[in-house]
Design an enzyme around this catalytic site. Structure first.
Site, PDB file in Angstrom:
ATOM      1  N   GLU A   1       0.698  -1.306  -0.061  1.00 29.83           N
ATOM      2  CA  GLU A   1      -0.022   0.032   0.026  1.00 29.83           C
ATOM      3  C   GLU A   1       0.763   1.252  -0.137  1.00 29.83           C
ATOM      4  OE1 GLU A   1      -1.334   2.992   2.980  1.00 29.83           O
ATOM      5  OE2 GLU A   1      -1.969   1.018   3.615  1.00 29.83           O
ATOM      6  N   HIS A   2       1.918   1.377   0.771  1.00 24.94           N
ATOM      7  CA  HIS A   2       2.956   2.468   0.738  1.00 24.94           C
ATOM      8  C   HIS A   2       3.741   2.669  -0.374  1.00 24.94           C
ATOM      9  CE1 HIS A   2       3.659   3.813   5.168  1.00 24.94           C
ATOM     10  NE2 HIS A   2       2.533   3.184   5.227  1.00 24.94           N
TER      11      HIS A   2
END
Length: 436
Positions: free
Chosen positions: A65-66
């Site tokens: 996600e990052h």
């Protein structure tokens, strides 16, 4: 063939204009038209989370996600930020135990540009080795920051012991060891296996037209191959009743978490459970707030919280107090457990809890972003869409006997787990101290 289904039609005064379309590659698209707003919220939901990771990849969902924000094949991280600001957008993402979501909220005139940015993030991240190394440092600092936060730490310690030996016990962030082990191959493999149409839901709500939105989603996601996802599904876990005392001498307060297993997110008793939680610790008029804070003056904050999942759940009480008041605090909490099991709640108290719950439901659907999230969650957990009228009717059907029955079933001394975090000194707690 594209299959489109109109949903929630003729739902009286609370009609929601919801439609569902399945693209030929298996990706589901949900929309809700809100003609009275000028915003549109768009979300891509991945049906995977930290509980679907192997032990050695704990934290990988959150890490990916990052990483998608670090750059794509056509945009740098700075480009993503500048283009989002240029259209007045709010771009965000989050990782949970069972889902990952990427979302953007914009004015209705900026949907094409927003779709271009959002789809690029989700589908075309570069995952360069240099970016991975830099982001590992960022996430390691995030882990340290959260470990310094007692509110966060008490949750993590309690959860780790409550769902012992199950993926639900692990932190969404991962550990320093697992995060440090992630490399380009692991990140790319995870993305290719989980970010597939059959494991994705696109949700949109706001000032939109369904067919126009389908055209936009098809433009960017329609060419994805209809490959099956390979998400691991672990069996339903069993909660482990425990008493965990963790010394942390630097803390001024003792953090308290007391919990029991609870029904899954779609259980028929879910509305009775919401009301039980609300009556115990859901607001300023709740029993625990009144008895612990207002009458005894033992805490500034005390509240109940539900953590429902696809196959299980937990009901927990959180509070903070001084070491001198800890045992009195536990006594009062357990006394409220005893009382709600022994005596049916009054109609006045039940009505108050119902009105609070119904108010939260309606107020929680006022923005396009909340409706976008609501659409995706209802599809992923229930496979159907409940109108506001449906939910209110379900809440109203709950009786005092239902709440008492559920309290008797859940609030058993042998099922209680307790975690204390703080400068505990010689404090000792045994199972006998948790009688209720």
């Amino acid at each position: 063939m594209v299959e489109t289904t109109p949903l929630a039609e003729n739902a009286a005064s609370n009609e929601r204009n919801i439609r569902r379309t399945t693209l030929p590659n298996g990706m589901m698209v949900l929309t809700e038209r809100m003609p009275h707003v000028r915003s549109i919220s768009l979300g891509v939901w991945i049906g995977t989370g930290s509980r679907d990771e192997q032990a050695e990849e704990n934290g990988l969902s959150h890490f990916v996600e990052h990483m998608v924000f670090k750059g794509t094949t056509t945009r740098s991280a700075r480009d993503i930020a500048r283009e989002t600001d240029a259209i007045g957008g709010n771009l965000d993402a989050f990782t949970g135990k069972e889902t990952v979501c990427f979302n953007i909220k914009v004015l209705d005139t900026n949907v094409p540009a927003a779709m271009n940015i959002l789809s690029d993030l989700v589908l075309n991240p570069t995952f360069s080795a240099d970016d991975i190394a830099r982001e590992q440092s960022v996430v390691l600092e995030e882990i340290k920051m959260d470990e310094d936060n007692p509110d966060y730490l008490i949750h993590e310690i309690h959860t780790a012991n409550f769902w012992k030996n199950d993926p639900l016990a692990r932190s969404i962030l991962g550990t320093a060891k697992t995060v440090s082990s992630f490399d380009e191959a692991a990140v790319r493999r995870f993305h290719s296996e989980r970010f597939v149409p059959s494991n994705m839901v696109f949700s949109a709500a706001g000032h939109l037209e369904h067919e126009e939105m389908i055209a936009e989603v098809t433009r960017y996601f329609g060419a994805l191959a209809a490959t099956p996802g390979t998400t691991t599904r672990f069996p339903e876990p069993s909660a482990t009743p425990h008493i965990t005392l963790r010394n942390k001498k630097s803390l001024e307060q003792v953090q308290i978490c007391l919990g029991v297993p609870a029904p899954r997110v779609d259980h028929p008793d879910r509305y009775a459970l919401y009301l039980l939680s609300s009556i115990l610790g859901g607001g300023m008029s709740s029993r625990l707030f009144q008895s612990v804070r207002e009458e005894a003056g033992l805490a500034y904050s005390i509240y109940s919280e539900l953590s429902p999942f696809r196959d299980t759940g937990a009901l927990s009480i959180y509070a903070g107090t001084s070491i001198e008041k800890t045992q009195e605090m536990l006594h009062l909490i357990l006394e409220e457990f005893r009382r709600i099991k022994a005596e049916p709640v009054s109609e006045d108290e039940l009505d108050r809890a119902k009105n609070q719950s119904k108010g939260n439901i309606v107020l929680g659907l006022e923005s396009s972003s909340s409706r976008m999230s609501n659409l995706a969650r209802q599809q992923m957990y229930y496979g159907r869409f409940n109108t506001v009228d449906d939910i209110i009717a379900d809440v109203d059907r709950v009786t005092a006997a239902d709440v008492q029955r559920l309290a008797v079933e859940l609030l058993k001394p042998e099922r209680i787990s307790l975690t204390l975090l703080g400068n505990l000194g010689e404090l000792k707690i045994t199972r006998d101290d948790l009688t209720c």
